[in-house]
Motif scaffolding. Structure first.
Motif, PDB file in Angstrom:
ATOM      1  N   LYS A 249     -16.549  18.606  -1.609  1.00 29.43           N
ATOM      2  CA  LYS A 249     -15.359  18.276  -0.816  1.00 29.43           C
ATOM      3  C   LYS A 249     -15.333  16.776  -0.529  1.00 29.43           C
ATOM      4  O   LYS A 249     -16.334  16.188  -0.121  1.00 29.43           O
ATOM      5  N   ILE A 250     -14.197  16.155  -0.746  1.00 29.22           N
ATOM      6  CA  ILE A 250     -14.069  14.702  -0.641  1.00 29.22           C
ATOM      7  C   ILE A 250     -14.160  14.277   0.824  1.00 29.22           C
ATOM      8  O   ILE A 250     -13.473  14.816   1.697  1.00 29.22           O
ATOM      9  N   THR A 251     -15.030  13.296   1.078  1.00 30.07           N
ATOM     10  CA  THR A 251     -15.181  12.741   2.428  1.00 30.07           C
ATOM     11  C   THR A 251     -14.716  11.299   2.518  1.00 30.07           C
ATOM     12  O   THR A 251     -14.463  10.799   3.607  1.00 30.07           O
ATOM     13  N   LEU A 252     -14.595  10.601   1.369  1.00 24.86           N
ATOM     14  CA  LEU A 252     -14.146   9.207   1.392  1.00 24.86           C
ATOM     15  C   LEU A 252     -13.496   8.858   0.068  1.00 24.86           C
ATOM     16  O   LEU A 252     -13.976   9.262  -1.003  1.00 24.86           O
ATOM     17  N   LEU A 253     -12.408   8.116   0.143  1.00 26.94           N
ATOM     18  CA  LEU A 253     -11.734   7.554  -1.036  1.00 26.94           C
ATOM     19  C   LEU A 253     -11.308   6.148  -0.672  1.00 26.94           C
ATOM     20  O   LEU A 253     -10.499   5.960   0.229  1.00 26.94           O
ATOM     21  N   ASN A 254     -11.874   5.145  -1.340  1.00 26.21           N
ATOM     22  CA  ASN A 254     -11.592   3.764  -0.947  1.00 26.21           C
ATOM     23  C   ASN A 254     -10.208   3.330  -1.411  1.00 26.21           C
ATOM     24  O   ASN A 254      -9.519   4.033  -2.176  1.00 26.21           O
ATOM     25  N   ALA A 255      -9.787   2.143  -0.937  1.00 26.34           N
ATOM     26  CA  ALA A 255      -8.415   1.664  -1.192  1.00 26.34           C
ATOM     27  C   ALA A 255      -8.130   1.467  -2.682  1.00 26.34           C
ATOM     28  O   ALA A 255      -7.067   1.881  -3.161  1.00 26.34           O
ATOM     29  N   PRO A 256      -9.029   0.814  -3.476  1.00 21.54           N
ATOM     30  CA  PRO A 256      -8.747   0.709  -4.916  1.00 21.54           C
ATOM     31  C   PRO A 256      -8.619   2.072  -5.587  1.00 21.54           C
ATOM     32  O   PRO A 256      -7.803   2.246  -6.490  1.00 21.54           O
ATOM     33  N   GLY A 257      -9.426   3.048  -5.134  1.00 19.68           N
ATOM     34  CA  GLY A 257      -9.314   4.387  -5.696  1.00 19.68           C
ATOM     35  C   GLY A 257      -7.983   5.034  -5.368  1.00 19.68           C
ATOM     36  O   GLY A 257      -7.391   5.737  -6.202  1.00 19.68           O
ATOM     37  N   GLN A 258      -7.480   4.802  -4.156  1.00 21.69           N
ATOM     38  CA  GLN A 258      -6.167   5.330  -3.791  1.00 21.69           C
ATOM     39  C   GLN A 258      -5.076   4.731  -4.674  1.00 21.69           C
ATOM     40  O   GLN A 258      -4.171   5.435  -5.121  1.00 21.69           O
ATOM     41  N   ALA A 259      -5.177   3.415  -4.914  1.00 22.34           N
ATOM     42  CA  ALA A 259      -4.175   2.761  -5.754  1.00 22.34           C
ATOM     43  C   ALA A 259      -4.276   3.250  -7.197  1.00 22.34           C
ATOM     44  O   ALA A 259      -3.255   3.439  -7.870  1.00 22.34           O
ATOM     45  N   LEU A 260      -5.491   3.456  -7.683  1.00 20.25           N
ATOM     46  CA  LEU A 260      -5.678   3.883  -9.067  1.00 20.25           C
ATOM     47  C   LEU A 260      -5.158   5.309  -9.278  1.00 20.25           C
ATOM     48  O   LEU A 260      -4.452   5.587 -10.246  1.00 20.25           O
ATOM     49  N   LEU A 261      -5.499   6.207  -8.352  1.00 15.01           N
ATOM     50  CA  LEU A 261      -5.070   7.596  -8.476  1.00 15.01           C
ATOM     51  C   LEU A 261      -3.673   7.828  -7.906  1.00 15.01           C
ATOM     52  O   LEU A 261      -3.112   8.908  -8.075  1.00 15.01           O
ATOM     53  N   ARG A 262      -3.160   6.805  -7.193  1.00 16.91           N
ATOM     54  CA  ARG A 262      -1.845   6.886  -6.560  1.00 16.91           C
ATOM     55  C   ARG A 262      -1.777   8.059  -5.571  1.00 16.91           C
ATOM     56  O   ARG A 262      -0.816   8.835  -5.542  1.00 16.91           O
ATOM     57  N   ARG A 263      -2.835   8.167  -4.777  1.00 15.58           N
ATOM     58  CA  ARG A 263      -2.903   9.203  -3.762  1.00 15.58           C
ATOM     59  C   ARG A 263      -3.410   8.582  -2.465  1.00 15.58           C
ATOM     60  O   ARG A 263      -4.219   7.655  -2.499  1.00 15.58           O
ATOM     61  N   ARG A 264      -2.961   9.101  -1.336  1.00 16.80           N
ATOM     62  CA  ARG A 264      -3.453   8.647  -0.044  1.00 16.80           C
ATOM     63  C   ARG A 264      -4.734   9.379   0.304  1.00 16.80           C
ATOM     64  O   ARG A 264      -4.906  10.551  -0.034  1.00 16.80           O
ATOM     65  N   ALA A 265      -5.615   8.659   1.004  1.00 15.75           N
ATOM     66  CA  ALA A 265      -6.896   9.252   1.363  1.00 15.75           C
ATOM     67  C   ALA A 265      -6.704  10.496   2.221  1.00 15.75           C
ATOM     68  O   ALA A 265      -7.407  11.500   2.051  1.00 15.75           O
ATOM     69  N   SER A 266      -5.754  10.452   3.144  1.00 15.03           N
ATOM     70  CA  SER A 266      -5.528  11.591   4.032  1.00 15.03           C
ATOM     71  C   SER A 266      -5.093  12.838   3.274  1.00 15.03           C
ATOM     72  O   SER A 266      -5.287  13.956   3.747  1.00 15.03           O
ATOM     73  N   ASP A 267      -4.503  12.653   2.072  1.00 10.23           N
ATOM     74  CA  ASP A 267      -4.040  13.800   1.296  1.00 10.23           C
ATOM     75  C   ASP A 267      -5.162  14.474   0.517  1.00 10.23           C
ATOM     76  O   ASP A 267      -5.017  15.644   0.114  1.00 10.23           O
ATOM     77  N   VAL A 268      -6.242  13.762   0.267  1.00 13.98           N
ATOM     78  CA  VAL A 268      -7.310  14.323  -0.575  1.00 13.98           C
ATOM     79  C   VAL A 268      -8.551  14.693   0.219  1.00 13.98           C
ATOM     80  O   VAL A 268      -9.427  15.391  -0.295  1.00 13.98           O
ATOM     81  N   TYR A 269      -8.672  14.220   1.469  1.00 14.34           N
ATOM     82  CA  TYR A 269      -9.850  14.563   2.259  1.00 14.34           C
ATOM     83  C   TYR A 269      -9.949  16.085   2.434  1.00 14.34           C
ATOM     84  O   TYR A 269      -8.985  16.745   2.815  1.00 14.34           O
ATOM     85  N   GLY A 270     -11.120  16.604   2.157  1.00 19.53           N
ATOM     86  CA  GLY A 270     -11.334  18.036   2.290  1.00 19.53           C
ATOM     87  C   GLY A 270     -11.051  18.828   1.032  1.00 19.53           C
ATOM     88  O   GLY A 270     -11.428  19.997   0.937  1.00 19.53           O
ATOM     89  N   THR A 271     -10.379  18.220   0.035  1.00 18.00           N
ATOM     90  CA  THR A 271     -10.136  18.907  -1.230  1.00 18.00           C
ATOM     91  C   THR A 271     -11.317  18.688  -2.170  1.00 18.00           C
ATOM     92  O   THR A 271     -12.122  17.779  -1.992  1.00 18.00           O
ATOM     93  N   HIS A 272     -11.416  19.519  -3.189  1.00 14.63           N
ATOM     94  CA  HIS A 272     -12.520  19.396  -4.137  1.00 14.63           C
ATOM     95  C   HIS A 272     -12.251  18.248  -5.094  1.00 14.63           C
ATOM     96  O   HIS A 272     -11.114  18.032  -5.520  1.00 14.63           O
ATOM     97  N   VAL A 273     -13.301  17.503  -5.427  1.00 16.49           N
ATOM     98  CA  VAL A 273     -13.124  16.314  -6.256  1.00 16.49           C
ATOM     99  C   VAL A 273     -12.583  16.666  -7.636  1.00 16.49           C
ATOM    100  O   VAL A 273     -11.869  15.865  -8.254  1.00 16.49           O
TER     101      VAL A 273
END
Length: 572
Positions: A227-251
């Motif tokens: 389960k995702i606990t952290l996604l940094n800013a470059p990763g958010q830009a690369l995947l085009r997803r907000r961290a709050s949307d992926v926290y708790g989901t499976h990687v």
């Protein structure tokens, strides 16, 4: 020790929080006093004047409300604390007096006030409050005993007992003041140290967060369940997803392909990812275990980078290599085959006139002549593809070139069999760029003619233009048969024509000219959904092109195109 540390601590100590607590605690204490006294007066006979007692309680409630309001508007906590302590001393003395003086059950109010002043104010105020409470309490006892003021007490001790009570209270209040001020000082000291430690931790956390969010690549951390606990800013830009949307989901939900298995870590792998907008990306992922300092495994760490452009460039390099090889072969084939082919075609024509041929024989001769001419056309395209090219760059209006090309296209004989609607959507009246006008016009013509061939039963060709900061973007969109992914990848290579009678050199020449201008061209298409050719021409191309390809400079024979960057092929 007091003089060294007290002032800095007093400044750092959160006095407003304690003052607000005292303001609210006062209501609880007053209510408790009222309830106790009313209960006692009903259960046992006393000399307490209930009306006066209730009047004092109401007055104290009024002061409490006043201090509650004052706490929200008055910022000087020191002065406000002094005023409240003095007022509470007065009210406590009045309550002690009315409830019996030496017999009062409420003489514990004074120790509470001493502790409160020790918490809110410097140490000297604890002793001052202790002294004032001793004076007020002793004064009430003395004045009541000698009938200077009315006494509400039931008992009447002898003078020695009275003096003993007063002196015991003196020592008790002094001891309370000492203990309360010492404990308050220790509390302030701990609070300051806690604030310093918290500040250091916050700074350290901020530094770590800045490092994580300043990384060039993406970073994901997960727990042991993935389960995702952290996604940094470059990763958010690369995947085009907000961290709050992926926290708790499976990687694994972020990628289309399986990630490295946990038992095989550390490991790197290329996987695909689909953005919420439907864009597919190729991601290079490195997975490792997240291990604490004591060796306990706490989760997993995934670092990743976008490889989409790198893979596209690799495809470009492979395509350029293929084009270069084809170009070298083309030059040799053209010179080795064209002369014998001309001799064969000429000989057949001569033989056809020597004697009278039957209809079948004449048909065979016509096939030989026709195929010789077709082969000669292919060789001519070969020569045109490999011929030394020169470019005459000048400031040119691309809109004029487009309008001329589309006007000729509307009157082209190829349009006679099917109805093609040509839509012009130019975002500018004028589009200046430094280009070779004839060569760019050839690019426009080849792309437009290719679109017409893709619509044998008619359709719509939309030619649009808009500008970015440094480029003109020209788009040729048709409603034709479209291209498969494999066809789109090889569309700019020779011999890739899918139309009857085509040699497959039109778009290969387009690719050459585009590269020579330092421009970009890409194609987006799916079968039966038309094709979309996107041409990007720099506005200031004159400067960059003159530096790389001087005017009248020749590209070497056999090379597929001048070695200039930024030509890409993409397909949907």
């Amino acid at each position: 020790m007091t003089s060294t540390f007290s002032k800095p601590m007093e400044r750092a100590f959160n006095e407003r929080t304690w003052l607000g607590l005292l303001v609210r605690l006062r209501f609880l204490i007053i209510t408790f006093l009222l309830g106790i006294e009313l209960a006692v007066s009903r259960l046992t006979p006393t000399n307490v004047p209930v009306r006066q007692f209730v009047t004092l309680i109401i007055l104290w409630y009024t002061l409490a409300v006043f201090f509650l309001i004052l706490d929200t508007v008055w910022q000087d906590t020191r002065l406000q604390s002094r005023v409240q302590v003095l007022c509470d001393l007065g009210m406590a003395t009045a309550v002690v007096y009315v409830t019996g003086g030496i017999d009062t059950p409420f003489n514990g109010l004074y120790p509470l006030l001493i502790v409160g002043s020790a918490m809110l104010l410097p140490r000297t105020w604890a002793y001052l409050t202790s002294g004032l409470s001793f004076i007020l309490f002793g004064g009430i006892l003395e004045l009541s005993y000698y009938d200077v003021i009315r006494s509400y007490s039931v008992s009447r001790p002898d003078p020695k007992a009275l003096q003993a009570t007063i002196f015991i209270y003196l020592f008790a209040s002094g001891a309370i003041a000492y203990l309360a001020s010492s404990l308050s000082y220790k509390l302030r000291q701990v609070d300051v140290e806690l604030q310093d430690t918290s500040g250091q931790l916050e700074n350290l956390q901020a530094v770590h967060e800045n490092i994580i969010h300043s990384m060039h690549g993406g970073l994901i951390t997960t727990d042991l369940q993935g389960k995702i606990t952290l996604l940094n800013a470059p990763g958010q830009a690369l995947l085009r997803r907000r961290a709050s949307d992926v926290y708790g989901t499976h990687v694994s939900d972020l990628f289309l392909d399986p990630l490295p298995a946990n038992e095989m870590l550390p490991m790197s792998r290329e996987v695909r990812s689909l953005t919420p907008g439907g864009v597919e990306k190729i991601i290079g992922v490195t997975a490792t275990r997240l291990t604490l300092s004591n060796g306990v495994e706490a989760g997993y760490v995934y670092t990743f980078a976008d490889l989409t452009d790198i893979k596209r460039l690799e495809r470009e390099v492979r395509m350029r290599d293929r084009l270069t090889a084809v170009g070298r072969m083309a030059g040799g084939i053209a010179h080795e085959i064209r002369n014998p082919l001309s001799s064969i075609a000429g000989s057949v024509k001569v033989l056809s006139h020597v004697s009278k041929l039957t209809e079948e024989q004449q048909s065979l001769v016509d096939i030989v002549i026709r195929e010789s001419e077709r082969l000669n056309a292919i060789i001519s395209d070969f020569l045109n593809y490999t011929r030394e090219k020169s470019y005459q760059f000048a400031d040119t209006d691309l809109v004029v070139l487009l309008r001329d090309t589309l006007t000729l296209l509307e009157n082209h004989p190829q349009n006679n069999g099917a109805k093609v609607n040509i839509v012009r959507d130019f975002g500018a009246e004028e589009a200046r760029a430094t280009v070779d006008g004839d060569k760019i016009k050839q690019v426009f013509w080849n792309l437009s003619e290719n679109s017409l061939r893709a619509m044998p039963n008619g359709g719509t060709l939309r030619v649009s233009m808009h500008q970015t900061d440094d480029r003109w973007v020209i788009r040729f969109s048709d409603t034709g048969v479209g291209l498969s992914p494999l066809e789109a990848e090889k569309i700019f290579e020779p011999f890739q024509s899918h139309f009857e009678g085509g040699t497959g050199f039109g778009l290969a020449i387009v690719y050459q000219i585009v590269q020579a201008h330092g421009a970009n061209i890409s194609v987006h298409s799916t079968p039966q959904n038309g094709a979309d050719f996107v041409l990007e021409i720099p506005k200031g191309i004159g400067q960059s092109t003159r530096a790389a390809v001087p005017i009248d400079a020749r590209s070497s024979r056999g090379a597929a195109a001048p070695e200039l960057p930024k030509s890409k092929v993409a397909h949907g």
